[in-house]
Write an enzyme that holds these catalytic residues in place. Structure first.
Site, short mmCIF file in Angstrom:
data_model
loop_
_atom_site.label_atom_id
_atom_site.label_comp_id
_atom_site.label_asym_id
_atom_site.label_seq_id
_atom_site.Cartn_x
_atom_site.Cartn_y
_atom_site.Cartn_z
N ASP A 21 -6.06 -1.50 -1.01
CA ASP A 21 -4.82 -1.62 -0.22
C ASP A 21 -5.13 -1.35 1.24
OD1 ASP A 21 -3.30 -2.23 -2.45
OD2 ASP A 21 -2.86 -0.15 -2.89
N LYS A 43 -8.82 -4.10 -7.21
CA LYS A 43 -7.48 -4.69 -7.25
C LYS A 43 -7.15 -5.26 -5.87
CE LYS A 43 -3.37 -2.36 -7.34
NZ LYS A 43 -2.35 -3.03 -6.53
N ASP A 70 -3.01 -8.42 -8.10
CA ASP A 70 -1.71 -7.75 -8.32
C ASP A 70 -0.66 -8.35 -7.41
OD1 ASP A 70 0.18 -5.93 -9.19
OD2 ASP A 70 -0.57 -4.28 -7.95
N LYS A 72 2.38 -9.32 -8.52
CA LYS A 72 3.70 -8.95 -9.06
C LYS A 72 4.70 -10.10 -8.89
CE LYS A 72 3.32 -3.95 -8.53
NZ LYS A 72 2.14 -3.81 -7.66
N ASP A 75 10.12 -14.55 -9.87
CA ASP A 75 10.88 -15.67 -9.29
C ASP A 75 11.43 -16.48 -10.45
OD1 ASP A 75 11.76 -17.76 -7.50
OD2 ASP A 75 10.17 -17.16 -6.11
N ILE A 76 11.96 -17.65 -10.17
CA ILE A 76 12.46 -18.48 -11.28
C ILE A 76 11.25 -18.95 -12.11
CG2 ILE A 76 14.56 -19.19 -10.07
CD1 ILE A 76 13.17 -21.91 -9.53
N THR A 79 8.76 -21.61 -10.66
CA THR A 79 7.97 -21.15 -9.52
C THR A 79 6.87 -20.21 -9.97
OG1 THR A 79 9.90 -21.41 -8.12
CG2 THR A 79 8.17 -19.99 -7.27
N THR A 129 5.69 2.69 -10.78
CA THR A 129 5.42 4.13 -10.91
C THR A 129 6.07 4.94 -9.79
OG1 THR A 129 3.28 3.51 -9.97
CG2 THR A 129 3.31 4.12 -12.27
N GLN A 199 4.29 8.07 -5.16
CA GLN A 199 4.26 7.93 -6.61
C GLN A 199 5.06 9.06 -7.26
OE1 GLN A 199 3.40 5.30 -7.86
NE2 GLN A 199 1.39 4.54 -7.26
N GLY A 219 -5.68 4.06 -5.88
CA GLY A 219 -5.70 3.56 -4.51
C GLY A 219 -6.01 4.67 -3.54
N ARG A 220 -4.96 5.19 -2.92
CA ARG A 220 -5.12 6.13 -1.81
C ARG A 220 -6.03 7.33 -2.07
NH1 ARG A 220 1.22 5.94 -0.89
NH2 ARG A 220 0.95 5.52 -3.11
O1 C5P Z 1 -2.47 4.51 -3.67
P1 C5P Z 1 -2.05 4.52 -5.12
O2 C5P Z 1 -3.09 5.15 -6.03
O3 C5P Z 1 -0.68 5.10 -5.31
O4 C5P Z 1 -2.03 2.97 -5.49
C1 C5P Z 1 -1.50 2.48 -6.68
C2 C5P Z 1 -1.62 0.99 -6.67
O5 C5P Z 1 -1.07 0.50 -7.88
C3 C5P Z 1 -0.89 0.30 -5.54
O6 C5P Z 1 -1.69 -0.80 -5.14
C4 C5P Z 1 0.41 -0.20 -6.15
O7 C5P Z 1 0.84 -1.40 -5.58
C5 C5P Z 1 -0.02 -0.42 -7.60
N1 C5P Z 1 1.04 -0.33 -8.59
C6 C5P Z 1 1.82 0.79 -8.77
N2 C5P Z 1 2.81 0.81 -9.72
C7 C5P Z 1 2.99 -0.24 -10.51
C8 C5P Z 1 2.20 -1.38 -10.36
C9 C5P Z 1 1.21 -1.38 -9.39
O8 C5P Z 1 1.62 1.79 -8.08
N3 C5P Z 1 3.90 -0.20 -11.48
#
Ligand code: C5P
Length: 249
Positions: A21, A43, A70, A72, A75-76, A79, A129, A199, A219-220
């Site tokens: 990210d 990802k 990812d 996500k 849409d219809i 699409t 989440t 989160q 991620g972070r």
């Molecule tokens: O930085 P962090 O560990 O919170 O990143 C979680 C990653 O998972 C982000 O890229 C977020 O878009 C993705 N994600 C999420 N919850 C979901 C689906 C994907 O946090 N239900």
């Protein structure tokens, strides 16, 4: 079957997905090179995909990584089906759609993937989440988060989708619904002591595995660390210890 520390480490590296990210391709590739040897999956989410374009997926694949795209999609049905066909031909091994798009959209996505020579695993995102009970209520969902996750998972299963994204807090229930065949991917992973950020429904890497997650998305805690490679290695170590423990009990 995991028998040795080396096997457990290898499996842990194959089950950790680091979320790239970041806002530029340059930053993403710098992270990828810093994390060499720590994980086999990355990802690509909306931030990087919009900045770098579809070629970032092909680049990561050509470097030998498995890519979780990812996007996500929501849409219809027509699409989403088109987007699954184009996104699915980039070489990613997993692709997300929102289960909240409804049964017709889920079916269209699954059918579109089936037309591809080498389709990605379609993962239906259940409840983000970052959503807690209050956030859910504010968008009109009166179910508890676990009940809403189960409801959405049933929609996916009914059209043959066996992959889901859910929080670690619902993963055990989903594992019960999907059995071993389910591919359950859990974000919301926070090693003990890491900042929670936005989160809400979180768990440590070891807990998430113990509860039945197939893959962990982090991620972070890694990308924002002073030393991302060291942090990823610590997560892999925690995961491998949990996997060894599981194999021996
Ligand atoms: O930085 P962090 O560990 O919170 O990143 C979680 C990653 O998972 C982000 O890229 C977020 O878009 C993705 N994600 C999420 N919850 C979901 C689906 C994907 O946090 N239900």
């Amino acid at each position: 079957m995991i028998r040795t520390d080396a096997q457990a480490l290898e499996q842990a590296r194959d089950r950790l997905i680091v979320a790239l990210d970041v806002p530029t391709e340059k930053a993403a590739l710098a992270l990828v090179s810093q994390l060499e040897g720590q994980c086999t999956w990355f990802k690509v989410g909306l931030e990087l995909f919009i900045a770098a374009g579809p070629s970032i997926v092909e680049k990561l694949v050509s470097l030998g990584y498995s890519v979780f795209l990812d996007l996500k999609l929501h849409d219809i049905p027509n699409t989403v089906a088109g987007a699954v066909r184009t996104a699915g031909s980039l070489g990613a091994r997993m692709l997300t759609i929102h289960a909240g798009g409804g049964p017709a959209m889920l079916l269209a996505a699954q059918d579109a993937a089936a037309t591809l020579a080498d389709p990605p695993q379609i993962l239906a995102v259940t409840v983000l989440t970052s959503m807690d009970q209050q956030q859910l209520a504010s968008v009109g969902v009166s179910h508890s988060a676990p009940d809403q996750v189960a409801l959405l998972a049933r929609l996916g299963l009914a059209v043959g989708i066996h992959g889901f994204v859910c929080s670690p807090q619902e993963v055990a229930r989903l594992r019960g619904m999907t059995g071993e065949a389910g591919v359950l991917v859990t974000p919301g992973i926070r090693p003990a002591g890491a900042a929670q950020g936005d989160q809400q429904r979180i768990a440590t890497p070891a807990e998430a595995l113990r509860l039945g997650a197939s893959y962990l998305v982090v991620g972070r805690p890694v990308t924002g660390a002073e030393n991302p490679a060291q942090t990823a290695a610590a997560i892999v170590h925690e995961m491998s210890t949990a996997l060894l423990h599981e194999a021996r009990t």
